[in-house]
Design a protein around this motif. Structure first.
Motif, PDB file in Angstrom:
ATOM      1  N   PHE A 117       0.760  -1.180  -0.017  1.00  0.00           N
ATOM      2  CA  PHE A 117       0.037  -0.055   0.026  1.00  0.00           C
ATOM      3  C   PHE A 117       0.815   1.154  -0.024  1.00  0.00           C
ATOM      4  CE2 PHE A 117      -2.549   3.260   2.167  1.00  0.00           C
ATOM      5  CZ  PHE A 117      -3.833   3.335   1.089  1.00  0.00           C
ATOM      6  N   LYS A 118       2.004   0.982   0.876  1.00  0.00           N
ATOM      7  CA  LYS A 118       2.964   2.409   0.912  1.00  0.00           C
ATOM      8  C   LYS A 118       3.604   2.592  -0.424  1.00  0.00           C
ATOM      9  CE  LYS A 118       4.037   2.693   5.778  1.00  0.00           C
ATOM     10  NZ  LYS A 118       5.234   2.606   6.658  1.00  0.00           N
ATOM     11  N   TYR A 177       2.121   2.295  -3.267  1.00  0.00           N
ATOM     12  CA  TYR A 177       1.323   3.142  -4.002  1.00  0.00           C
ATOM     13  C   TYR A 177       0.962   4.494  -3.680  1.00  0.00           C
ATOM     14  CZ  TYR A 177       1.093  -1.277  -6.902  1.00  0.00           C
ATOM     15  OH  TYR A 177       1.011  -2.159  -7.932  1.00  0.00           O
ATOM     16  N   ASP A 178       0.802   4.589  -2.441  1.00  0.00           N
ATOM     17  CA  ASP A 178       0.432   5.801  -1.735  1.00  0.00           C
ATOM     18  C   ASP A 178       1.520   6.744  -1.691  1.00  0.00           C
ATOM     19  OD1 ASP A 178      -0.800   7.781  -0.165  1.00  0.00           O
ATOM     20  OD2 ASP A 178      -0.430   6.553   1.725  1.00  0.00           O
ATOM     21  N   LYS A 205      -4.340   7.336   1.074  1.00  0.00           N
ATOM     22  CA  LYS A 205      -5.393   7.020   0.123  1.00  0.00           C
ATOM     23  C   LYS A 205      -4.509   6.789  -1.243  1.00  0.00           C
ATOM     24  CE  LYS A 205      -8.631   9.937   2.000  1.00  0.00           C
ATOM     25  NZ  LYS A 205      -9.759  11.052   1.697  1.00  0.00           N
ATOM     26  N   VAL A 206      -4.769   6.008  -2.160  1.00  0.00           N
ATOM     27  CA  VAL A 206      -4.266   5.628  -3.371  1.00  0.00           C
ATOM     28  C   VAL A 206      -5.244   6.139  -4.484  1.00  0.00           C
ATOM     29  CG1 VAL A 206      -3.633   3.867  -4.926  1.00  0.00           C
ATOM     30  CG2 VAL A 206      -3.100   4.059  -2.565  1.00  0.00           C
ATOM     31  N   SER A 207      -4.583   6.905  -5.191  1.00  0.00           N
ATOM     32  CA  SER A 207      -5.498   7.450  -6.384  1.00  0.00           C
ATOM     33  C   SER A 207      -5.256   6.824  -7.790  1.00  0.00           C
ATOM     34  CB  SER A 207      -5.266   8.739  -6.568  1.00  0.00           C
ATOM     35  OG  SER A 207      -3.691   9.280  -6.936  1.00  0.00           O
ATOM     36  N   GLU A 236      -1.568   7.761  -8.898  1.00  0.00           N
ATOM     37  CA  GLU A 236      -0.509   7.125  -8.244  1.00  0.00           C
ATOM     38  C   GLU A 236      -0.294   5.739  -8.907  1.00  0.00           C
ATOM     39  OE1 GLU A 236      -0.475   9.429  -3.900  1.00  0.00           O
ATOM     40  OE2 GLU A 236      -2.413   8.050  -4.194  1.00  0.00           O
ATOM     41  N   ILE A 237      -1.664   4.847  -9.030  1.00  0.00           N
ATOM     42  CA  ILE A 237      -1.413   3.641  -9.414  1.00  0.00           C
ATOM     43  C   ILE A 237      -0.578   3.513 -10.845  1.00  0.00           C
ATOM     44  CG2 ILE A 237      -2.554   1.351  -9.983  1.00  0.00           C
ATOM     45  CD1 ILE A 237      -4.799   2.286  -8.111  1.00  0.00           C
ATOM     46  N   SER A 264     -10.692   7.284  -4.706  1.00  0.00           N
ATOM     47  CA  SER A 264      -9.694   7.452  -3.846  1.00  0.00           C
ATOM     48  C   SER A 264      -9.549   6.134  -2.854  1.00  0.00           C
ATOM     49  CB  SER A 264      -9.622   8.442  -2.871  1.00  0.00           C
ATOM     50  OG  SER A 264      -9.273   9.753  -3.477  1.00  0.00           O
ATOM     51  N   PHE A 285      -8.154  -0.772  -1.439  1.00  0.00           N
ATOM     52  CA  PHE A 285      -6.925  -1.349  -2.024  1.00  0.00           C
ATOM     53  C   PHE A 285      -6.845  -2.968  -2.034  1.00  0.00           C
ATOM     54  CE2 PHE A 285      -2.265  -2.247  -2.327  1.00  0.00           C
ATOM     55  CZ  PHE A 285      -1.923  -1.615  -3.523  1.00  0.00           C
TER      56      PHE A 285
END
Length: 232
Positions: A107-108, A110-111, A117-119, A122-123, A158, A164
């Protein structure tokens, strides 16, 4: 375990094994400790990001620069926990929750801005690192849009950690006919990690012939005996 010149006690080994959810055997932990001591050149008890980059397998990872922010100043227990996230023995949930209850290694990555949050952007940025010139920007956007839609999200979503996990699980749980799996055996050969590579054909009605395994950038330090390649 603060000083890398000290030996691991049985208590240390069991403590580390429990910390990594028993994803490594005791012998593998001993081997990892030897590797840790080799990387910790000044015997300070932790590994810096620069020392991590001296590991070819890590330096050649397309996400290495993103991962560096999570590996700086790791002690041995943290070092093993970090590696356990990439173990083939780890379940999806273990991979995702191996470090912190609210944050994960994956997760980190991609964040990027660290806002929890991951947008979509970002991905997409991480996908650029992973795919390079093998995919066009339009192809990346289309694939990502399809993946998000299949999991019930849009390009405007988000993703919090649970969101995620849902998207990530939907991707990695898909079955494919032919897979190539690679994992460390725990052995060190001339100071380098020994790997086992498995090819798995899940299609019962089709066969694979003339399979070529190519590992660009990796140089074996010993002659590979063709007899070790066998049909399971």
């Amino acid at each position: 375990m603060g000083n890398t010149s000290s030996m691991l006690t049985q208590y240390d080994i069991e403590e580390v094994q429990e910390h990594c959810n028993n994803l490594f055997t005791q012998q593998e932990i001993v081997s990892l400790y030897k590797r840790f001591c080799q990387l910790d050149r000044s015997a300070k008890g932790f590994i810096s990001s620069d020392e991590f980059l001296s590991v070819p397998e890590f330096a050649m990872n397309p996400l290495s620069q993103r991962l560096l922010k999570m590996v700086d100043c790791l002690n041995f227990k943290e070092f093993v926990a970090f590696l356990s996230a990439f173990s083939t023995k780890a379940s999806i949930q273990q991979k995702i929750e191996c470090w912190y209850s609210q944050h994960t290694i994956i997760f980190k990555v991609y964040d990027i801005d660290g806002n929890g949050k991951v947008s979509f952007k970002e991905i997409l940025s991480v996908l650029r690192d992973l795919t390079g010139s093998y995919m066009s920007e339009n192809q990346r956007e289309q694939v990502l849009s399809d993946v998000l839609e299949e999991a019930g999200y849009t390009t405007e979503s988000s993703l919090l950690l649970n969101d995620f996990i849902k998207v990530y699980h939907s991707v990695v749980s898909k079955n494919t006919n032919f897979n190539i799996l690679q994992y460390p055996t725990g052995r060190m050969i001339q100071g380098k990690t020994n790997y086992r590579v498995l090819t798995v054909n899940n299609c019962e009605s089709c066969t694979q012939q003339s399979i070529i395994l190519d590992c660009p950038g990796f140089n074996t330090v010993e002659t590979i005996d063709p007899r070790i390649i066998y049909k399971g």
